[in-house]
Structures are given as structure tokens and as C-alpha cells.
Design a protein around this motif. Structure first.
Motif, PDB file in Angstrom:
ATOM      1  N   ASP A  16       0.782  -1.236   0.000  1.00  0.00           N
ATOM      2  CA  ASP A  16       0.000   0.000   0.000  1.00  0.00           C
ATOM      3  C   ASP A  16       0.818   1.292   0.000  1.00  0.00           C
ATOM      4  OD1 ASP A  16      -2.316  -1.595   0.126  1.00  0.00           O
ATOM      5  OD2 ASP A  16      -2.229  -1.647   2.308  1.00  0.00           O
ATOM      6  N   MET A  18       4.610   1.545  -0.752  1.00  0.00           N
ATOM      7  CA  MET A  18       5.648   1.568  -1.791  1.00  0.00           C
ATOM      8  C   MET A  18       5.031   1.338  -3.167  1.00  0.00           C
ATOM      9  SD  MET A  18       8.567  -0.738  -0.035  1.00  0.00           S
ATOM     10  CE  MET A  18       9.032  -0.475   1.648  1.00  0.00           C
ATOM     11  N   GLY A  19       5.668   1.879  -4.162  1.00  0.00           N
ATOM     12  CA  GLY A  19       5.247   1.622  -5.528  1.00  0.00           C
ATOM     13  C   GLY A  19       5.658   0.222  -5.962  1.00  0.00           C
ATOM     14  N   ALA A  20       5.158  -0.187  -7.106  1.00  0.00           N
ATOM     15  CA  ALA A  20       5.427  -1.533  -7.608  1.00  0.00           C
ATOM     16  C   ALA A  20       6.913  -1.760  -7.868  1.00  0.00           C
ATOM     17  CB  ALA A  20       4.622  -1.780  -8.878  1.00  0.00           C
ATOM     18  N   THR A  21       7.611  -0.740  -8.359  1.00  0.00           N
ATOM     19  CA  THR A  21       9.032  -0.904  -8.669  1.00  0.00           C
ATOM     20  C   THR A  21       9.837  -1.180  -7.411  1.00  0.00           C
ATOM     21  OG1 THR A  21       8.826   0.572 -10.559  1.00  0.00           O
ATOM     22  CG2 THR A  21      11.043   0.192  -9.726  1.00  0.00           C
ATOM     23  N   SER A  23       8.711  -2.200  -4.467  1.00  0.00           N
ATOM     24  CA  SER A  23       8.254  -3.448  -3.847  1.00  0.00           C
ATOM     25  C   SER A  23       8.836  -4.664  -4.548  1.00  0.00           C
ATOM     26  CB  SER A  23       6.731  -3.523  -3.866  1.00  0.00           C
ATOM     27  OG  SER A  23       6.184  -2.557  -3.005  1.00  0.00           O
TER      28      SER A  23
END
Length: 108
Positions: A16, A18-21, A23
Motif C-alpha cells: 500500500d 511503496m510503488g510496484a518498482t 516493492s
């Protein structure tokens, strides 16, 4: 903190906050974070074959420190590979794995 609390906090941060990159650089579970630290970082954890021993390098390795990436002085050319030293005629500058595609129709 309880194990469940650690898991809940870690899941919240990675899903929720951190961004996908960012994470994607982390392990699926918080209990693997120490392993990443012990190995020297995410790159080595995710790609353990990045570091190889001298015997492997002697058999398979190629030094590519003859070039450096830099922005071209040619307008709109972008980035390029530039020699770090002078070369003699016929000397190999670097190696590059390529896939030869004989028929352009295969690209459609």
C-alpha cells in the motif's frame, strides 16, 4: 512485535505504501530481509550468479571495460558507447551477444 504484527506492517508497506518498482526489489516476506542484507543487497539476492569465482571468469568471462556509456555530442543521437582508450586496427573493442534475424518478416 509479534510475528503477525511484523507481517501485517511489512505487507502494508510493500502493498500500500511503496510503488510496484520498489516493492519488486523486496522479498515476499519480512523474514527474508536479513538474507538480503547478509548477501550485500537486493541485486545479489535476486541474481546470485552476478558474482562468480575466478575459475568461471577464466573459462567464460570477457572484460568489457574498454567502453563507457555517455551522451553523444551528435544532436538527437542520445546515449552511446564510447571508447575509453585508443585501439589498434583489427583489435576487438568489446563483445556483444546478438541474435541474427535473416528474414525481416519474422519481426512482424
Amino acid at each position: 512485535l509479534t510475528e503477525q504484527s511484523k507481517t501485517d506492517i511489512y505487507d502494508f508497506l510493500t502493498n500500500d505504501v511503496m510503488g510496484a518498482t520498489l516493492s519488486s526489489l523486496l522479498p515476499q516476506a519480512h523474514d527474508k530481509l536479513q538474507a538480503i542484507k547478509d548477501m550485500g543487497g537486493t541485486t545479489l539476492y535476486k541474481n546470485p550468479r552476478v558474482l562468480v569465482d575466478q575459475e568461471w571468469l577464466d573459462m567464460h568471462g570477457h572484460c568489457i571495460d574498454n567502453i563507457v556509456p555517455q551522451r553523444s555530442t551528435i544532436v538527437n543521437a542520445g546515449m552511446g558507447a564510447f571508447a575509453k582508450r585508443s585501439f589498434t586496427k583489427g583489435e576487438v573493442v568489446t563483445i556483444l551477444p546478438l541474435l541474427f534475424i535473416a528474414d525481416k518478416k519474422n519481426l512482424d
